[in-house]
Design an enzyme around this catalytic site. Structure first.
Site: not given
Length: 599
Positions: A232, A349, A352
């Protein structure tokens, strides 16, 4: 039969490095194959797309040097179907079809040098002209090497892409058959030195182990990238990803998962090199490990994720590495965990894009500290302060992250994160990834809480764990797989356009289903006494493989999306769950943590 003798020569006298100035967009990230020789003398890796060779990496796995190299017939490419040409090596064959013609191309790399070879066999219903379209990453110009053949109906020959003067020709001079046999022999020898689990599909298992081995850089031992792809916006948005995106980088978390899979497979040396890379190249002076690095250890993204800093503590325990140099480095990481402000609050966490108190992160740091304490205690040192912190955090994980007032049943259940360590408060935050509005933290759940069980911090039959399993299944399970978390936006648009965060106007994107989460669920189900369901999870992961046996990051409607493929973490989860099924318990679960908290 007319001979076809094409040579694509890249005369790169200096190391090619693609930086922000690069103006060539990588091809879609759903690679159909990924290959390299076992030999360190061949620092080149190829990927296959839907029309031929896609990115070739050289001189290392953080540097894509070419965009694509395709066979053209009358100036047009064909559509390819990819398959392993040999189930026990990273040799791949593509079957191409076009208007009145078909071809087979088999790909290997020369174990003696940085060259990719492709053996071409073509038949056509009419005379056709053949050429090679070659596009390097740097400069954006197409370097087509025409061997304008006379019009032919049949052709058989080889072309090569080489890096360095004379390299491609030298590879061709050896002959494709000689090179291909030597290439295959290297992988056969590697697999012959390993074992395999009865629970796995042998073809996919062997492919998974080889893919994992191939993700290790050859100039930087222990540096294993997440994926040889650029999904992407990471492929085309130079503001977001100046160096073509983060997947061709080394993430301590992914490296840990790959390493534990390789330990199970019998390649402990891979894991030992990985641990050395974490501690010698990735670890920062204060002891933490950065979000990701290039294969030479240079940090790229620099957010602090406490679970990644805990990763070497866990890996060292699995390897029983407690020599002075290793323990001194591990101590820096352990001390960082104790000194980090408001720990185990983490700047990010494991997905991310959020800070807060995460049950998955807390599980990792608790288990990491207990494992480190065990190493130093067996060296005759005192580890009381590490165990005291681990015990306190283990006792408090529910108070920080399990809600009794949230919108789902049954309660209490674990949340993805809490921003304030107060799970019964309706604190709101934005999920990012194109989510248009803020959301109550009590409404966001995530299967990652199962880290608490897999790492031995909580029991499989713990009431809050069982409640959360039911909540997660109702909220996140779809088509037999799981989403990462509530309203995950990291994926494609509803009509299939690529994810980006820099749209001219807000555009909603949708995170799809992650096969690796099926592996984590299977490990939990083993601990819950449900082996049949765990075995089903292994089959579910296998069902997502494409025709080249590459496992994807995300799937939808039973097929991989254009997300990162192959994803090393998914292949690692397949390997690890297969061995866990054979042994009857998760192979990654540290016994010292289980003894401390579960008796």
């Amino acid at each position: 039969m007319k001979p076809l003798a094409l040579v694509v020569l890249l005369l790169l006298m200096m190391t090619p490095v693609v930086r922000a100035a690069a103006d060539v967009v990588p091809l879609p990230a759903d690679k159909q194959a990924f290959g390299t020789a076992r030999s360190a003398a061949s620092p080149v890796w190829f990927t296959l797309g839907h029309q031929g060779l896609s990115e070739i990496f050289h001189p290392d796995l953080s540097t894509p040097a070419t965009r694509e190299t395709r066979l053209l017939v009358d100036g047009k490419p064909g559509q390819a179907r990819t398959e392993p040409a040999d189930d026990r090596s990273l040799t791949f064959r593509q079957h191409l079809r076009g208007d009145g013609w078909r071809a087979e191309i088999t790909y290997v790399t020369d174990p003696l040098r940085a060259a990719v070879l492709a053996d071409v066999r073509l038949t056509a219903q009419r005379p056709v002209r053949l050429s090679i379209d070659h596009v390097p990453m740097k400069g954006g110009s197409s370097l087509a090497s025409t061997l304008p053949t006379e019009p032919v109906r049949r052709a058989h020959g080889t072309f090569a892409v080489g890096f360095g003067e004379g390299v491609a020709q030298a590879a061709l001079d050896r002959g494709f058959d000689v090179v291909a046999r030597e290439y295959a022999r290297g992988w056969h020898t590697y697999l012959d030195g390993l074992k395999w689990p009865k629970s796995a599909d042998r073809r996919l298992y062997d492919m998974s182990v080889m893919v994992l081995a191939a993700t290790e850089d050859k100039a930087n031992a222990g540096a294993s990238i997440a994926s040889p792809s650029f999904p992407w916006a990471f492929g085309f948005d130079r503001e977001l990803a100046p160096e073509l995106g983060p997947y061709a980088l080394v993430w301590p978390r992914d490296l840990y998962h790959v390493s534990t899979a390789m330990i199970a497979a019998g390649d402990r040396a891979f894991a030992q090199r990985s641990l050395d890379f974490m501690l010698r190249e990735q670890q920062q002076p204060d002891g933490h490990l950065p979000q990701n690095t290039r294969v030479d250890g240079t940090p790229v993204w620099t957010k602090v994720q406490l679970d990644q800093t805990a990763a070497p503590l866990l890996l060292a325990w699995h390897l029983d590495q407690r020599d002075k140099s290793t323990v001194d480095a591990l101590r820096r990481s352990a001390d960082f965990l104790l000194s980090y402000p408001n720990a185990p609050f983490s700047e990010q966490e494991r997905w991310e894009n959020q800070d807060g108190y995460s049950p998955a992160t807390i599980a990792s740091v608790v288990a990491g500290l207990v494992c480190f304490a065990d190493l130093v205690q067996r060296n005759g040192e005192n580890a009381d302060r590490y165990l005291a912190a681990a015990d306190a955090w283990q006792r408090q994980v529910e108070g920080w992250t399990a809600t009794r007032t949230g919108p789902y049943e049954p309660k209490p259940y674990y949340l993805r994160v809490t921003k304030d360590g107060k799970p019964d408060q309706g604190t709101r935050y934005n999920l990012g990834d194109n989510n248009p509005t803020d959301i109550d933290q009590r409404a966001v759940v995530d299967p990652s809480f199962l880290e608490l069980v897999r790492l031995g911090v909580k029991r499989a039959d713990d009431p809050v764990v069982r409640n959360t399993v039911r909540v997660v299944d109702r909220q996140l399970k779809e088509q037999g797989y799981w989403h990462r978390f509530t309203q995950d936006g990291y994926g494609e648009t509803a009509d299939g356009r690529p994810w980006n965060i820099n749209w001219p106007t807000p555009t909603r994107t949708y995170g799809r289903l992650w096969p690796l989460l099926s592996g984590e669920r299977g490990e939990y189900e083993l601990l819950a006494g449900d082996r049949a369901s765990a075995a089903q999870r292994l089959r579910e992961i296998a069902a997502t493989a494409n025709s080249g046996l590459m496992l994807p990051e995300q799937v939808w409607n039973g097929r991989g999306t254009t997300s990162a493929t192959p994803l090393a973490w998914t292949h690692a989860q397949y390997v690890r769950l297969a061995w866990s099924l054979d042994r009857g318990t998760p192979v990654e679960r540290p016994a010292v943590v289980v003894r401390r908290y579960l008796g």
